[in-house]
Design a protein around this motif. Structure first.
Motif, PDB file in Angstrom:
ATOM      1  N   SER A 156       0.868  -1.127   0.058  1.00  0.00           N
ATOM      2  CA  SER A 156       0.064   0.086  -0.126  1.00  0.00           C
ATOM      3  C   SER A 156       0.885   1.314   0.115  1.00  0.00           C
ATOM      4  N   GLU A 189      -8.860   6.486  -8.047  1.00  0.00           N
ATOM      5  CA  GLU A 189      -9.483   7.715  -7.607  1.00  0.00           C
ATOM      6  C   GLU A 189      -8.841   7.911  -5.972  1.00  0.00           C
ATOM      7  N   GLY A 190      -8.885   7.088  -5.431  1.00  0.00           N
ATOM      8  CA  GLY A 190      -8.241   7.346  -3.986  1.00  0.00           C
ATOM      9  C   GLY A 190      -6.964   7.804  -3.712  1.00  0.00           C
ATOM     10  N   ASP A 231      -7.765  -0.340  -6.300  1.00  0.00           N
ATOM     11  CA  ASP A 231      -8.201   1.056  -5.612  1.00  0.00           C
ATOM     12  C   ASP A 231      -8.951   0.792  -4.378  1.00  0.00           C
ATOM     13  N   PRO A 232      -8.361   1.108  -3.205  1.00  0.00           N
ATOM     14  CA  PRO A 232      -9.149   0.743  -1.914  1.00  0.00           C
ATOM     15  C   PRO A 232     -10.548   1.553  -1.901  1.00  0.00           C
ATOM     16  N   GLU A 233     -10.697   2.577  -2.623  1.00  0.00           N
ATOM     17  CA  GLU A 233     -11.885   3.219  -2.504  1.00  0.00           C
ATOM     18  C   GLU A 233     -12.763   2.904  -3.647  1.00  0.00           C
ATOM     19  N   ASP A 234     -12.641   1.789  -4.290  1.00  0.00           N
ATOM     20  CA  ASP A 234     -13.288   1.345  -5.476  1.00  0.00           C
ATOM     21  C   ASP A 234     -13.167  -0.070  -5.674  1.00  0.00           C
ATOM     22  N   GLU A 235     -14.174  -1.045  -5.145  1.00  0.00           N
ATOM     23  CA  GLU A 235     -13.959  -2.376  -5.312  1.00  0.00           C
ATOM     24  C   GLU A 235     -14.306  -2.703  -6.585  1.00  0.00           C
ATOM     25  N   SER A 239      -4.566   6.189  -2.085  1.00  0.00           N
ATOM     26  CA  SER A 239      -3.504   5.333  -1.923  1.00  0.00           C
ATOM     27  C   SER A 239      -4.020   4.065  -3.116  1.00  0.00           C
TER      28      SER A 239
END
Length: 372
Positions: free
Chosen positions: A263, A338-339, A357-361, A341
């Motif tokens: 990460s 987009e996030g 993308d940790p913010e978009d599964e 990290s």
């Protein structure tokens, strides 16, 4: 034909259709745009390259119905250079071999080709129909098109594979790969999209659809068969042949057993990769990532320029090891995150790496490592 149209309306409509026209054409009529004026106060503009046809309809004052073809790029350039707010009068006489365009004190005459020679793309039967939001289609295409193959020998990879996925849950899915990296993006399934056949949308069509979606947030009407697709966006209808071929079983490429997670801050990684890769060869753009517990050592060696290295803070769950990537591929994928990290899920230095993308599964990327 005799019509009067506001310059901005003509320019906008020509902008929608003229980009389909190739700059170099062995068939002269394909360099032209077709204009048809009807009694309902509209002009229909059509352009085609035989595989793709774009039609736009624009309001105008129609004094005399008729049709004509004219050089697409020249007509667009003229409209672009006319002053804002100008009225444009377009007329033909007799056999329509000449088009006269007037605006203010400006006038010009353009040679035309017979309208009978202009090819017509038949829609055929398009049995599958559904509507999707402009936001969803834009996202599906924007986040995958970077991975479309540029190699014409593998034509079935020269587009985006759009289909209904029923893997974990039903989704409208777009996938693109060039054999070195893969992008897989899901969107909520629009009504009536669950049973569509998988289609490969050509690269050029993807670009044209994205241009149209820059101007609107309206619904996108999509109709398709196994050989053709039609996108209706506002006043514009784009119809295209699909790529004939079978898209590979991409699910086999997406690693399921990777368990070492790296990460790192996305912007910091991109900046370091871009900087360090400057010394690498233009062809391979090879960089090495030295994965450590709390940092990544990013390095590159060039045959002439020497070497470069930068250290970036990171979190890595596995034992230390080195892995090589094409810098361009890393940067392309990082641009889709987009996030703040970005996560690399690894197995070893020789196996495909999963990027998340940790913010978009709903977004999954795969990148193949390279020897460095």
């Amino acid at each position: 034909m005799k019509v009067t149209i506001e310059r901005s309306a003509l320019l906008s409509s020509l902008g929608h259709v003229q980009s389909v026209v190739e700059r170099r054409n062995t068939i002269p009529i394909l360099s032209n745009v077709r204009l048809d004026a009807d009694s309902g106060g509209k002009i229909k503009l059509t352009a085609t390259d035989m595989d793709l046809a774009v039609v736009d309809t624009v309001l105008a004052k129609v004094e005399q119905q008729g049709g004509v073809t004219a050089p697409a790029h020249m007509l667009y350039d003229i409209a672009r250079k006319l002053p804002d707010g100008a009225e444009v009068r377009i007329s033909t006489k007799g056999s329509s071999e000449k088009l006269t365009l007037e605006s203010g004190r400006f006038s010009m005459s353009l040679s035309c080709l017979p309208i009978e020679d202009f090819p017509v793309m038949a829609d055929g039967d398009l049995p599958y129909n559904f509507s999707a939001t402009a936001k969803d289609i834009k996202r599906l295409f924007l986040k995958t098109r970077f991975a479309i193959s540029q190699e014409e020998t593998r034509h079935y990879l020269n587009g985006i594979y759009l289909h209904s996925s029923k893997a974990d849950k039903v989704a409208l899915r777009a996938v693109a790969t060039d054999g070195h990296r893969l992008a897989c993006i899901d969107a909520n399934p629009p009504k009536n999209s669950e049973d569509i056949p998988g289609i490969i949308v050509p690269r050029k069509v993807v670009g044209e659809v994205l241009k149209l979606l820059e101007e609107t947030d309206s619904e996108v009407q999509i109709s398709l068969s196994e050989t053709k697709v039609r996108f209706s966006i506002g006043s514009v209808t784009l119809t295209s042949k699909l790529i004939d071929g079978s898209f590979p079983d991409y699910a086999r490429v997406i690693p399921a057993g990777n368990n070492e997670v790296l990460s790192v801050d996305r912007k910091a990684l991109s900046k370091a990769v871009d900087l360090v890769s400057t010394v690498s060869t233009e062809k391979s753009r090879a960089i090495k990532l030295g994965l450590r517990n709390s940092k990544i050592i990013i390095s590159a060696v060039g045959p002439d320029a020497g070497s470069a290295e930068e250290v970036v803070d990171a979190k890595f769950s596995g034992d230390d090891f080195d892995i090589g990537f094409n810098a361009r591929y890393v940067l392309d994928i990082a641009d889709q995150i987009e996030g703040g990290s970005i996560e690399f899920v690894l197995a070893d230095s020789a196996s495909p790496t999963l990027v998340r993308d940790p913010e978009d599964e709903s977004a999954v990327f795969v990148i193949m490592p390279m020897r460095v």
